[in-house]
Structures are given as C-alpha cells and as structure tokens.
Design an enzyme around this catalytic site. Structure first.
Site, PDB file in Angstrom:
ATOM      1  N   ASN A 157       9.844  69.124   9.138  1.00 26.97           N
ATOM      2  CA  ASN A 157       9.772  69.226   7.747  1.00 26.97           C
ATOM      3  C   ASN A 157       9.311  70.635   6.970  1.00 26.97           C
ATOM      4  O   ASN A 157       8.877  70.384   4.977  1.00 26.97           O
ATOM      5  CB  ASN A 157       8.745  68.430   7.624  1.00 26.97           C
ATOM      6  CG  ASN A 157       9.485  67.034   7.752  1.00 26.97           C
ATOM      7  OD1 ASN A 157       8.875  65.346   8.380  1.00 26.97           O
ATOM      8  ND2 ASN A 157      11.022  65.914   7.404  1.00 26.97           N
ATOM      9  N   ASP A 176      10.714  56.293   7.946  1.00 31.19           N
ATOM     10  CA  ASP A 176      11.719  56.973   6.621  1.00 31.19           C
ATOM     11  C   ASP A 176      11.989  56.403   5.456  1.00 31.19           C
ATOM     12  O   ASP A 176      11.626  55.079   5.636  1.00 31.19           O
ATOM     13  CB  ASP A 176      12.761  57.357   7.818  1.00 31.19           C
ATOM     14  CG  ASP A 176      13.530  58.792   7.284  1.00 31.19           C
ATOM     15  OD1 ASP A 176      12.998  59.385   6.596  1.00 31.19           O
ATOM     16  OD2 ASP A 176      14.517  59.020   7.728  1.00 31.19           O
TER      17      ASP A 176
HETATM   18  C1  IPE Z   1      12.695  62.287  10.586  1.00 33.64           C
HETATM   19  O1  IPE Z   1      11.958  62.176   9.039  1.00 33.64           O
HETATM   20  C2  IPE Z   1       9.996  62.838  10.248  1.00 33.64           C
HETATM   21  C3  IPE Z   1       9.366  61.992  10.187  1.00 33.64           C
HETATM   22  C4  IPE Z   1      10.049  60.786   9.542  1.00 33.64           C
HETATM   23  C5  IPE Z   1       7.697  62.874   9.598  1.00 33.64           C
HETATM   24  P1  IPE Z   1      13.375  63.194   8.199  1.00 33.64           P
HETATM   25  O2  IPE Z   1      13.894  62.095   7.203  1.00 33.64           O
HETATM   26  O3  IPE Z   1      12.300  64.060   8.239  1.00 33.64           O
HETATM   27  O4  IPE Z   1      14.421  63.258   9.543  1.00 33.64           O
HETATM   28  P2  IPE Z   1      15.909  63.183   8.867  1.00 33.64           P
HETATM   29  O5  IPE Z   1      16.026  65.259   9.029  1.00 33.64           O
HETATM   30  O6  IPE Z   1      16.505  62.886   7.833  1.00 33.64           O
HETATM   31  O7  IPE Z   1      15.921  63.458  10.991  1.00 33.64           O
HETATM   32  C1  IPE Z   2       9.245  60.560   5.753  1.00 39.71           C
HETATM   33  O1  IPE Z   2       9.760  59.869   4.570  1.00 39.71           O
HETATM   34  C2  IPE Z   2       8.414  61.170   5.331  1.00 39.71           C
HETATM   35  C3  IPE Z   2       8.478  62.523   6.087  1.00 39.71           C
HETATM   36  C4  IPE Z   2       9.579  63.246   6.402  1.00 39.71           C
HETATM   37  C5  IPE Z   2       7.081  63.020   5.296  1.00 39.71           C
HETATM   38  P1  IPE Z   2      11.075  61.346   3.992  1.00 39.71           P
HETATM   39  O2  IPE Z   2      10.884  62.138   3.080  1.00 39.71           O
HETATM   40  O3  IPE Z   2      12.112  62.025   4.450  1.00 39.71           O
HETATM   41  O4  IPE Z   2      11.985  59.943   2.442  1.00 39.71           O
HETATM   42  P2  IPE Z   2      14.120  60.060   2.073  1.00 39.71           P
HETATM   43  O5  IPE Z   2      14.281  60.477   3.875  1.00 39.71           O
HETATM   44  O6  IPE Z   2      14.285  61.240   2.294  1.00 39.71           O
HETATM   45  O7  IPE Z   2      14.473  59.441   1.931  1.00 39.71           O
HETATM   46 MG    MG Z   3      13.723  61.310   6.071  1.00 37.09          MG
END
Ligand code: IPE
Ligand code: IPE
Ligand code: MG
Length: 246
Positions: free
Chosen positions: A69, A21
């Site tokens: 996502n 994340d």
């Molecule tokens: C969780 O991350 C999913 C992945 C790392 C693929 P998100 O960034 O989507 O999670 P939330 O929505 O902030 O909890």
């Molecule tokens: C994790 O990084 C990757 C996916 C969930 C695909 P994020 O895209 O969630 O990054 P933040 O949490 O918005 O910084």
């Molecule tokens: Mg995230």
C-alpha cells in the site's frame, strides 16, 4: 431469530483475521474521494471490534495497511496515516473501558513518527488489559515477516544459540510478528476480492475462509455474525476423515 442468537457461543473461533477491503470503491460509488471511504471504514472497525468482543471472541487481527500500500498516491497514504493516529487517540478510552489490549504487527518503524508515537502510547497504556487482543497489521507484509524470521533464526544459529536440527514449526512461529497470538481460525475478506494479498501466509495454513461482497465501510455487526454462523457450519477436518471427527 436474530443472527446473534444463531451463534453457538461454545464454538467460537479463538482468533479472527479480517482483510478490510473496498473503502475506495465504496466512496467512488457515492461520487466521493477514496479518502472518504477510509474515513467511513473506521466505523466498520468499531462495529467489528464490538461484535467480536461482545460474543466472547478473544482475538481480532485487522489488515489495515500492507507493505504494497506504500505504492499508492502520496495523498492517500498521508491521509491513511493521519487517520490512524487520530483514531488511536480517540479510541484509547474505549479500549481501556472494555479491557482490550492493542497490539501491532508489521514494519512499524516505517510508519510516520506521529503515527508510531500514538501507536506505541496506546499499546503501552493498554498492555495490562486481558479480555481481548486487537492486533493492527500496519505496513505489514507476510513475505517480509518470513524473511525477518529467517534472518533472526539464522543469527541464532551462527551465534550457537540454536542448532539447525532444533528449527521446527514452533521455532518459526515464535519468530513471526504473531508469536503471541492464537491460531487464526477464521479469515474474512470484504469487497468480493478472493485473494490473500500478502497477509498471514504461514498463519492461515488451516484457517477457514469467508468472503463477502459487502464493501468494508458497510460491514456491520450482522455481517460479522453471518461470517461466524457460516464458520460454525464448516467441518474442520485437519486432514482426517469426517468419521474421525464425529
Ligand atoms: C489488502 O487490500 C490490504 C489491506 C486491506 C490493508 P488491497 O486493496 O491493498 O489489496 P489488493 O492490492 O487489491 O490485492
Ligand atoms: C481497503 O480499501 C483499505 C486499504 C487497503 C488501506 P481499499 O482502499 O483497498 O479499497 P478498494 O479496494 O480500492 O475499493
Ligand atoms: Mg482494495
């Protein structure tokens, strides 16, 4: 002493899962598009895979895309899917060279066809590899996984292949996407968030949790070693008392 040398190789976790994340925030801090963060996140995947396999860990599961996502802007989703397909194509050689088997969990049919095709090809070509199993969680949602397991178990009951009394924890395990994987000993989440976000709900019943503020694209081998060192300091009691463990 460097971090790697502080690790006791006799006490490694069998299976580590990672919620990768912070890609978006990493890019935004640099004044760039979120997508720039995802592109740089691929390097962290490679670092983590190398660190884990070199240590002698046997299984790594990476949360790459959740069922939730799909609700992100279409341009971001499209780039992530393209990045998945191109990374798979590029990394096949490395997986073969290092005897790593690729596995995927999630609702794979919902992925775009090009990504599905690359994925299935790499899974097929690496299926005989035996040193390490890398699992990508793609279009993965743990609640959806549990719903599917219940549906499939119910079908077996209706078809008289299974009785209600025969349903136990093993039967449930065997109907999850993760049926072939060892217990998750350690789960890591980067970027400072402290939540599970619909990842491996059943499987982490007794996993150790490790949270770090590091944003995913900055995650390096040393960050992985820090997580393992912390894991090795924990006393896993599984309900017993400390005296019983010693
Ligand atoms: C969780 O991350 C999913 C992945 C790392 C693929 P998100 O960034 O989507 O999670 P939330 O929505 O902030 O909890
Ligand atoms: C994790 O990084 C990757 C996916 C969930 C695909 P994020 O895209 O969630 O990054 P933040 O949490 O918005 O910084
Ligand atoms: Mg995230």
């Amino acid at each position: 002493m460097n971090l790697k040398d502080q690790i006791d190789v006799a006490k490694l976790p069998q299976h580590v899962a990672v919620i990768m994340d912070g890609n978006g925030r990493w890019a935004q801090l640099k004044g760039k598009d979120r997508v720039f963060g995802h592109k740089n996140g691929v390097n962290a995947v490679k670092e983590t895979l190398k660190a884990a396999s070199e240590l002698g860990i046997k299984a790594l599961t990476l949360y790459a895309f959740s069922t939730e996502n799909w609700n992100r802007p279409k341009t971001e989703v499209d780039t992530l899917m393209k990045l998945l397909a191109s990374s798979l194509k590029r990394e096949l050689k490395t997986l073969q060279k290092n005897n790593i088997k690729l596995n995927a969990i999630g609702n794979l049919e919902s992925l775009p066809l090009t990504a599905q095709k690359e994925l299935l090809e790499v899974i097929e070509k690496t299926s005989g590899n035996t040193d390490f199993i890398l699992t990508l969680a793609l279009s993965y949602g743990s609640r959806e996984e549990i719903v599917k397991a219940i549906q499939n178990i119910s079908k077996k009951v209706v078809n008289n292949e299974l009785t209600i009394e025969e349903i136990n924890e093993n039967v449930i395990n065997n109907h999850l996407y993760t049926f072939s994987l060892p217990e998750v000993d350690l789960i890591i989440r980067t970027s400072g968030e402290k939540r599970i976000s619909n990842f491996l709900l059943w499987q982490i019943a007794y996993s150790e949790f490790y949270f770090t503020e590091t944003l995913w694209p900055d995650f390096k081998k040393d960050d992985f070693y820090r997580a393992i060192i912390e894991y090795q300091k924990r006393e896993r009691r599984f309900g017993k008392t400390s005296d019983q463990i010693k």
